[in-house]
Design a protein around this motif. Structure first.
Motif, mmCIF file in Angstrom:
data_model
loop_
_atom_site.group_PDB
_atom_site.id
_atom_site.type_symbol
_atom_site.label_atom_id
_atom_site.label_comp_id
_atom_site.label_asym_id
_atom_site.label_seq_id
_atom_site.Cartn_x
_atom_site.Cartn_y
_atom_site.Cartn_z
ATOM 1 N N THR A 26 49.146 -18.750 30.964
ATOM 2 C CA THR A 26 47.923 -18.707 31.749
ATOM 3 C C THR A 26 48.119 -17.664 32.833
ATOM 4 O O THR A 26 49.151 -17.663 33.512
ATOM 5 C CB THR A 26 47.612 -20.083 32.363
ATOM 6 O OG1 THR A 26 47.441 -21.023 31.300
ATOM 7 C CG2 THR A 26 46.355 -20.043 33.212
ATOM 8 N N ARG A 95 40.996 -18.379 26.396
ATOM 9 C CA ARG A 95 39.738 -18.807 26.994
ATOM 10 C C ARG A 95 39.741 -18.439 28.466
ATOM 11 O O ARG A 95 40.770 -18.547 29.131
ATOM 12 C CB ARG A 95 39.578 -20.319 26.838
ATOM 13 C CG ARG A 95 39.486 -20.749 25.383
ATOM 14 C CD ARG A 95 39.561 -22.264 25.178
ATOM 15 N NE ARG A 95 40.510 -23.005 25.977
ATOM 16 C CZ ARG A 95 41.809 -23.144 25.700
ATOM 17 N NH1 ARG A 95 42.318 -22.561 24.650
ATOM 18 N NH2 ARG A 95 42.585 -23.867 26.459
ATOM 19 N N LEU A 97 38.742 -19.620 31.959
ATOM 20 C CA LEU A 97 38.431 -20.912 32.581
ATOM 21 C C LEU A 97 37.469 -20.685 33.738
ATOM 22 O O LEU A 97 37.712 -19.866 34.619
ATOM 23 C CB LEU A 97 39.710 -21.581 33.082
ATOM 24 C CG LEU A 97 40.768 -21.844 32.004
ATOM 25 C CD1 LEU A 97 42.005 -22.480 32.631
ATOM 26 C CD2 LEU A 97 40.221 -22.705 30.896
ATOM 27 N N ALA A 102 35.424 -23.629 29.476
ATOM 28 C CA ALA A 102 36.271 -22.566 28.957
ATOM 29 C C ALA A 102 35.421 -21.736 28.002
ATOM 30 O O ALA A 102 34.707 -22.275 27.163
ATOM 31 C CB ALA A 102 37.468 -23.148 28.235
ATOM 32 N N TYR A 127 41.251 -28.211 29.922
ATOM 33 C CA TYR A 127 39.995 -28.273 30.639
ATOM 34 C C TYR A 127 39.202 -29.432 30.067
ATOM 35 O O TYR A 127 39.468 -29.924 28.983
ATOM 36 C CB TYR A 127 39.211 -26.965 30.515
ATOM 37 C CG TYR A 127 38.771 -26.690 29.099
ATOM 38 C CD1 TYR A 127 37.500 -27.023 28.677
ATOM 39 C CD2 TYR A 127 39.635 -26.112 28.191
ATOM 40 C CE1 TYR A 127 37.107 -26.808 27.365
ATOM 41 C CE2 TYR A 127 39.250 -25.879 26.888
ATOM 42 C CZ TYR A 127 37.974 -26.219 26.471
ATOM 43 O OH TYR A 127 37.589 -26.005 25.189
#
Length: 130
Positions: A26, A95, A97, A102, A127
């Motif tokens: 992430t 994705r 966020l 998402a 999420y």
């Protein structure tokens, strides 16, 4: 980041050398938090080319992603320089966020300049879709 994080560059290089697409990551970039799995650049290019080839309108662009990457070493048998250090992350199943959402829901393919990453964590953030 004006000075890319050396550890993040090493993680990307390991993904490239191992040809693994299982490393969840992430990242925070200007205006977005993006979560997904790192993929080798060659695999990322291959997948993009497949999608473009399947489209009548976008098919001409597939060749741009099908061409061998200029930084890959050749098999000429001579002295080959070591592979260049990665400058970009190639995420699949990625994705963006945004709040509790998402986008896209199914995940997409993103190319992110490592120099643009302000922070990161190992893992694919979850999420809620409520």
């Amino acid at each position: 980041m004006s000075n890319p994080d050396a550890l993040l560059v090493e993680i990307a290089a390991t993904v490239e050398s191992e040809h693994s697409n299982q490393m969840p990551l992430t990242v925070v970039v200007p205006g977005a938090v993006i979560t997904g799995r790192l993929a080798p650049e060659s695999l990322w290019h291959e997948r993009i080319a497949e999608v473009l080839t399947a489209s009548d309108h976008l098919k001409p662009f597939a060749a741009l992603f099908s061409a061998p990457a200029a930084h890959l070493a050749d098999d000429s048998g001579g002295d080959t320089p070591p592979p260049a250090r990665p400058t970009h992350l190639h995420l699949h199943l990625a994705r963006i966020l945004q709040g509790s959402y998402a986008l896209p829901h199914t995940g997409g393919m993103y190319r992110i300049a490592i120099a643009d990453v302000s922070s990161w964590t190992v893992g694919d953030l979850g999420y809620t879709d409520q």
